[in-house]
Design a protein around this motif. Sequence first.
Motif, mmCIF file in Angstrom:
data_model
loop_
_atom_site.group_PDB
_atom_site.id
_atom_site.type_symbol
_atom_site.label_atom_id
_atom_site.label_comp_id
_atom_site.label_asym_id
_atom_site.label_seq_id
_atom_site.Cartn_x
_atom_site.Cartn_y
_atom_site.Cartn_z
ATOM 1 N N UNK A 165 -11.022 -13.707 -10.222
ATOM 2 C CA UNK A 165 -11.901 -13.083 -11.196
ATOM 3 C C UNK A 165 -11.112 -12.805 -12.467
ATOM 4 N N UNK A 166 -11.773 -12.967 -13.604
ATOM 5 C CA UNK A 166 -11.114 -12.697 -14.884
ATOM 6 C C UNK A 166 -11.249 -11.208 -15.183
ATOM 7 N N UNK A 167 -10.109 -10.513 -15.220
ATOM 8 C CA UNK A 167 -10.134 -9.060 -15.395
ATOM 9 C C UNK A 167 -10.174 -8.647 -16.854
ATOM 10 N N UNK A 168 -9.397 -9.335 -17.712
ATOM 11 C CA UNK A 168 -9.343 -8.921 -19.126
ATOM 12 C C UNK A 168 -8.596 -9.968 -19.935
ATOM 13 N N UNK A 169 -8.889 -9.971 -21.238
ATOM 14 C CA UNK A 169 -8.114 -10.754 -22.196
ATOM 15 C C UNK A 169 -7.150 -9.812 -22.907
ATOM 16 N N UNK A 170 -5.925 -10.272 -23.134
ATOM 17 C CA UNK A 170 -4.908 -9.487 -23.827
ATOM 18 C C UNK A 170 -4.559 -10.208 -25.122
ATOM 19 N N UNK A 171 -4.639 -9.500 -26.255
ATOM 20 C CA UNK A 171 -4.272 -10.093 -27.535
ATOM 21 C C UNK A 171 -2.792 -10.477 -27.542
ATOM 22 N N UNK A 172 -2.406 -11.306 -28.494
ATOM 23 C CA UNK A 172 -1.010 -11.728 -28.596
ATOM 24 C C UNK A 172 -0.099 -10.499 -28.623
#
Length: 469
Positions: A165-172
Motif C-alpha cells: 500500500x502507498x502510505x505517503x509521498x515525501x518531497x525532495x
Amino acid sequence: MIQPVILSGGSGTRLWPLSREQMPKQFLRLTSPQSLLQQTLRRLVGLTDKAPMLMGHQSHRFLMAEQLREMDQTATLVLEPEGRNTAPAIACAALLARQAGDDPLLLVLPADHEIGDVSAFQHSVMLATPLAEAGYLVTFGVVPTQPETGYGYIACGEPLEGGHNLAAFIEKPGAERAAELVASGDYLWNSGMFLLRASSYLEQLERLQPAMLAACVAAVSLAHRDLDFLRLGEEAFCRCPADSIDYAVMEHCERAAVVPLRAQWSDIGSFDALWATVAPDEAGNAAKGDTWLTDTQDSLVIAEHRLVATLGVQNLIVVETSDSVLIAHREQAQQVKQLVAALSLAGRREPECAPQVQRPWGSFQAMDSGERYQVKHITVKPGGRLSLQRHHHRAEHWVVVSGTARVTLEKQSFLVSENQSTYIPIGALHRLENTGKIPLELIEVQSGSYLGEDDIERLDDVYARDNNE
C-alpha cells in the motif's frame, strides 16, 4: 490489455544548455545513439502489442513524428496546446483509450528516463498488473542505491501481493533526511511511472478533481485530426487546472499501491544523474566529445563543437554547445533550473532556442551573423519539401554542398547541384525540395534589413504550419 501512454511534455531545464525549450531532453541522444524517447518506446517490445499513445506539446509534434519515423514505429500522437502537468494528460489518455469501448490498463511512462535493465522493468510491470486489474492505482518505486536529494520518495505501507500500500509521498529531502529514509528501508524513489486501469483513474478523478475531469472531457470531445496528429480542444484544455497525478489523485486515493523497481533507473534529471551514466576515468572524470583534461578530478566535461580543455580543477560541470557554455560546481547541479529561469526573465533566447532548429523537412543551424546578414547550414532530408513562401525584408543566396535541390522561383522550376548556387530576391515566391535519395546540404546566406524567422509568408505548406513555425 496494456495501453502504453508516453508523457513527452517535460522541459529538462536542469540539463541546459544541452536541453532547450525547443529541443527538450527526451529528444536528445544523451546516453546512447537513441534518444531517451526512443529508448522508452524500445523497452515496450515484448510487453504489449498495442501501439503507444504519445502525449506532447503541439510545438514538438514534428520532433515526435520524426523520431517515430526513424524507428519505423507507429503511435497515436496527441497534442496538448499547453502544458497542464501529468494529471490532465493522463485523464485525456484514459478518455481516448475508452472511446472504442475498451477499458485497458494504462502504462504511464515519462519519455525522458533511462532504464538499464529492461527485463527487470518488464518484470515489475507484470507484478503490478494484478493490482491494477483489482482497481489499484499503482506506481513504481525505485529501490534506492544511495541517499539522493534530487528525487522525491514514497513511503511503503502494508504489504500487498507484489508490492505495498502507498502510505505517503515525501518531497525532495535534504541530505540528512535522505540518508535517514534510505537507511530505514521503508522508502523508495518516486519514479513517476504508473500502471492503472483507465476507468479506475477516471473514477478517482471524478471524485477528487471534478473540474479537471470536466475540462478533459470537453477537450477530448473537441479533439480533431490534423495530418497525423490528434489535437485536443484548445480552449477547453487550457481551462483545465494544472496539477500532477501525485498531488491531484495518488495522495488522496485509498487504493494506491507501489511496486518496487530494481532496473538501473535514472530520470537523467540533472548533470549529476547524467554524469553517473558515463564510465569515469581513474581520476573520477566523465567526459564526452573533444576534451583535454589535465590535473582534473571528479568533473563532468561535455564538448559538442570544439576542444574543451581543463587544468587544475575538480568537482566541476563544464558543458559546451555552439552558442553557450555552462560552468558550475557539481554541488550546484540542481540549481541549473533557477539559472535558466533567470536567463529567460532577462529576455535571453538561449534557454528557448536550440542551436540546431528542427523542422519537419529537416533542420538548420546558424553559422554566423552580423548587421544585415546571416549564414545558415540547411539540411533537407530525402523527400523534404519547404513551403511555397516569400520574404518581405531579406534576400537569400543558396549554395549546394551535397545532393541536388529542386528550386521553384516564381514560375520557374530547376535543379541546383553540388557546387552550384542560386539567388532568391526579396519578395520572390520560392520553394526548396529534395527529390533525391540522400540528404541535401546547402549554405544559405541571408541579407536584408530584418532577418527574423517570422519574416515568412507561406502560400502552400504540406505540413500545415502557420507563419511562425
